[in-house]
Design an enzyme around this catalytic site. Structure first.
Site, PDB file in Angstrom:
ATOM      1  N   THR A 159       0.870  -1.187   0.000  1.00  0.00           N
ATOM      2  CA  THR A 159       0.000   0.000   0.000  1.00  0.00           C
ATOM      3  C   THR A 159       0.907   1.238   0.000  1.00  0.00           C
ATOM      4  OG1 THR A 159      -0.218  -0.281   2.410  1.00  0.00           O
ATOM      5  CG2 THR A 159      -2.032  -1.057   1.042  1.00  0.00           C
ATOM      6  N   LYS A 185       3.831  -7.051   4.056  1.00  0.00           N
ATOM      7  CA  LYS A 185       3.662  -5.648   3.745  1.00  0.00           C
ATOM      8  C   LYS A 185       3.275  -4.926   5.020  1.00  0.00           C
ATOM      9  CE  LYS A 185       0.324  -3.537   3.182  1.00  0.00           C
ATOM     10  NZ  LYS A 185      -0.464  -2.631   4.110  1.00  0.00           N
ATOM     11  N   THR A 196      -1.149  -1.182   8.553  1.00  0.00           N
ATOM     12  CA  THR A 196      -1.825  -2.485   8.394  1.00  0.00           C
ATOM     13  C   THR A 196      -0.732  -3.469   7.933  1.00  0.00           C
ATOM     14  OG1 THR A 196      -3.597  -1.231   7.667  1.00  0.00           O
ATOM     15  CG2 THR A 196      -3.344  -3.478   6.744  1.00  0.00           C
ATOM     16  N   GLU A 275       5.770   4.880   7.589  1.00  0.00           N
ATOM     17  CA  GLU A 275       5.319   6.019   6.784  1.00  0.00           C
ATOM     18  C   GLU A 275       5.996   7.303   7.231  1.00  0.00           C
ATOM     19  OE1 GLU A 275       0.879   4.350   5.618  1.00  0.00           O
ATOM     20  OE2 GLU A 275       1.099   5.704   7.311  1.00  0.00           O
ATOM     21  N   ASN A 399      -1.107  10.279   5.458  1.00  0.00           N
ATOM     22  CA  ASN A 399      -2.352   9.869   6.089  1.00  0.00           C
ATOM     23  C   ASN A 399      -3.442  10.932   6.053  1.00  0.00           C
ATOM     24  OD1 ASN A 399      -2.012   7.065   7.393  1.00  0.00           O
ATOM     25  ND2 ASN A 399      -0.071   8.107   7.802  1.00  0.00           N
ATOM     26  N   SER A 404      -7.451   8.996  -1.036  1.00  0.00           N
ATOM     27  CA  SER A 404      -7.454   9.518  -2.408  1.00  0.00           C
ATOM     28  C   SER A 404      -6.561   8.683  -3.330  1.00  0.00           C
ATOM     29  CB  SER A 404      -6.987  10.973  -2.417  1.00  0.00           C
ATOM     30  OG  SER A 404      -5.671  11.069  -1.931  1.00  0.00           O
TER      31      SER A 404
END
Length: 404
Positions: A159, A185, A196, A275, A399, A404
């Protein structure tokens, strides 16, 4: 005696396993217009024993509800030869319809490929949206059950990850050789338990049914249950181990070591790929009253926003570390505590060692891509290492518009 040898064939390394990644149009095309991979599968020619760990989030996603029901229907001893994975959509908080969507997709898959038995599904992506059934099912006719494209599969499940996460070992023991491969992942919404994240492990080791679940739990405890990126637990966390027994070999010590090594590498890759992150951080708490208290303190450090932002700024603000430990609820005493950034000790048993020279050395150490912060509580022999990352501006960017 046993020895591990690294392989480059990921999830397809063990004999009898196949995998690939396909494009169903769930992700937008890449910058050069090339289709993005967004659906993956893992297949075995023979039925495998399935061992599984799932999120402890009360709102577990529809694929997990389906998997739990299937495992229960088989008396806890499920055999399967196929896992389907989609990205961009978590199929979580979608009620009975979400579970029905899983069932319908897997039924359609079996109609196309009758050699598939008891298939499982995993999903990752946005919560609260039904699966795009037509898009996912459109690739079923493209599935080649003999494909060996592990890197495509590892790419298709991503992702917000910046890189794929794969590992494989050949393990040579006194009684023979077996192989283990894995892919996972995860970069955000990572927090124990499981952290996740999705992880899929294959092996041709002859893992006893009565031992596999416990071995998977033990290996996950110091890997996926020891990593946090942002303190948010997903609805979809899944770890699946498929064992086909094709090698005929099983040595518990060798298998557990190989499994622990593989999962530890994947877990730290997730923290490294957090992230917006720039640094992988190991928070080692030792000298705790017991292991559970060491775990509580280490996890608190890995989740502290103040600690994570200080790390982002390469600021050796040891006061934030001390405060987080004190607030974690463990037995501690400032006159027994020691805090070090790597081998640079900044606080010892009530004595502040944080002069200008020490601060400069600690700050320089924090500029590295990997950092170890060690806290000795001086209370006992409990030890635990949790893994995390810094928190930077890009985490908010990613985030703020994730849907989108």
């Amino acid at each position: 005696m046993f020895n591990l040898f690294s392989l480059d064939s990921g999830i397809c390394a063990p004999s009898g396993f196949f995998a690939d990644g396909l494009s169903a149009g769930l992700k937008p095309p890449s910058a050069n217009g090339k289709k993005s991979l967004d659906v993956a599968f893992v297949h075995a020619h023979t039925l495998c024993d399935v061992f599984a760990l799932f999120t402890t989030n009360a709102f577990d996603a529809a694929p997990i509800k389906h998997a739990k029901a299937l495992i229960a229907a088989n008396g806890g001893a499920l055999k399967s030869n196929f896992v389907l994975v989609n990205t961009k959509n978590a199929n979580a908080m979608t009620g009975k319809e979400g579970v029905a969507d899983v069932q319908n997709l897997l039924h359609a898959l079996q109609e196309k490929h009758p050699q598939i038995h008891n298939p499982l599904m995993s999903s990752t992506g946005v919560i609260g949206v039904r699966l795009p059934m037509e898009k996912i099912s459109s690739v079923f006719s493209e599935i080649d059950l003999n494909a060996r494209n592990p890197h495509n599969a590892a790419n298709a499940i991503l992702t917000t990850d910046r890189f794929t996460k794969e590992i494989a070992f050949e393990v040579k023991t006194d009684s023979g050789t077996f192989t283990i491969g894995a892919m996972c992942k995860g970069a955000g919404m990572i927090h124990p338990s499981l952290a996740t994240m999705l992880c899929f492990i294959t092996t041709d080791a002859c893992v006893p049914r009565e031992e596999g679940q416990e071995l998977l739990r033990l290996a996950s405890e110091e890997s996926f249950n020891a990593v946090s990126v942002d303190g948010d637990m997903s609805t979809n966390d899944t770890v699946l181990l498929l064992a086909n027994g094709q090698s005929g070999v099983f040595e518990r010590e060798a298998f557990l070591y190989a499994l622990k090594t593989a999962l530890h590498k994947l877990a730290t890759d997730m923290a490294r790929d957090g992230e917006g992150a720039n640094k992988l951080v190991a928070f080692e708490v030792c000298g705790a009253k017991n292991r559970e208290q060491a775990k509580r303190a280490a996890r608190a450090l890995s989740c502290s926003l103040l600690v994570k932002t200080a790390i982002f700024g390469c600021d050796p603000n040891w006061g934030r570390i001390a405060s987080t430990i004190g607030a974690s609820g463990v037995d501690c005493d400032e006159l027994m505590l020691t805090i070090s950034f790597g081998d640079v000790c900044v606080y010892r048993h009530g004595e502040i060692l944080f002069d200008a020279a020490t601060e400069a050395r600690a700050a320089e150490m924090m500029r590295a891509e990997s950092l170890r912060i060690v806290c000795d509580l001086g209370q006992g022999d409990g030890v635990f290492v949790a893994y995390g990352c810094d928190l930077g501006y890009n985490y908010i960017k990613i985030n703020a518009d994730y849907r989108s």
